[in-house]
Design a protein around this motif. Structure first.
Motif: not given
Length: 245
Positions: A105-109, A137-138, A218-225, A229-239
């Motif tokens: 989503d455009r608001n996810v980092v 910004d889409a 080293v950092h990994f982060n998943l966050w929002l600005v 916009s799609n009102k959906q949760p997010v899950e990322i997998v780092i192998s």
């Protein structure tokens, strides 16, 4: 690119003053890719004053790291971050993902980066970033490479690239050397750039002022600005994460 002073750092990455001032919190740790990592505890803080949930970072039975953004009560969302307990220096930092980060989503980092401890430098210095973000910004490119200078007044240098993956697997890396930083992204899980998405080298003449030279966590982060916009949760997998000095 948005940058706000961080309000949290893992205990291993904080200076003595920070440790003395921080409230007593039992840190959650993870073992991922042969390294120990500290999970950001529950709370609220930068960047963008996100809420953070320790439960949103975990390693599964296959040894893969999961980062989540989840819905809280009301219109609040909870992000995730982990930081390595070891500082790493010059070398190759490689991140293998098992997620369609081109469809965020455009608001996810999603950030994959190193970050200076207080004894190395202030916020907006030294950091070396690979970020997947459209910054709200889409129409913006999704893939961001950024190098932050040793001298804060010089400002960041970077480049952006469009991202359209051919499947779930992708590999991203930066090669940090005293005089240059080279960034690469490829389709699939490979130790080279055989199916290139992007390849950019930052090699300034005044590298001593613009390229970090001290070891950092080293950092990994998943966050929002902003809320998704799609009102959906997010899950990322780092192998897998690998570091080659």
């Amino acid at each position: 690119m948005d940058r706000l002073l961080r309000t949290w750092m893992a205990p291993a990455a904080m200076g003595l003053a920070g440790l003395m001032a921080a409230p007593a919190v039992e840190a959650k740790t993870l073992w991922f890719s042969g390294m120990s990592w500290t999970v950001r505890p529950d709370g609220q803080g930068g960047p963008r004053n996100n809420y953070w949930c320790a439960a949103n970072a975990f390693v599964d039975a296959n040894g893969e790291l999961h980062l989540r953004i989840t819905k809280m009560k009301g219109n609040k969302w909870c992000a995730a971050e982990i930081v390595s307990d070891m500082r790493l220096g010059y070398g190759t930092y490689q991140f293998q993902l098992r997620s369609r980060v081109d469809r965020l989503d455009r608001n996810v980092v999603l950030g994959l980066f190193n970050y200076p401890t207080a004894d190395v430098g202030a916020d907006a210095t030294n950091e070396i970033d690979i970020e997947f973000a459209k910054w709200g910004d889409a129409a913006a490119d999704m893939l961001n490479y950024t190098a932050w200078p040793v001298q804060q007044s010089l400002g960041p240098s970077g480049n952006t690239f469009p991202l359209a993956l051919n499947g779930d697997l992708s590999t991203h890396r930066f090669i940090w050397q005293p005089t240059f930083i080279r960034y690469q992204s490829t389709h699939g899980h490979y130790d080279d750039n055989r199916f290139p998405i992007a390849d950019w080298t930052f090699a300034p003449a005044d590298y001593g002022n613009r390229i970090a030279h001290a070891a950092m966590p080293v950092h990994f982060n998943l966050w929002l600005v902003a809320p998704p916009s799609n009102k959906q949760p997010v899950e990322i997998v780092i192998s897998r994460f690998t570091f080659t000095p």
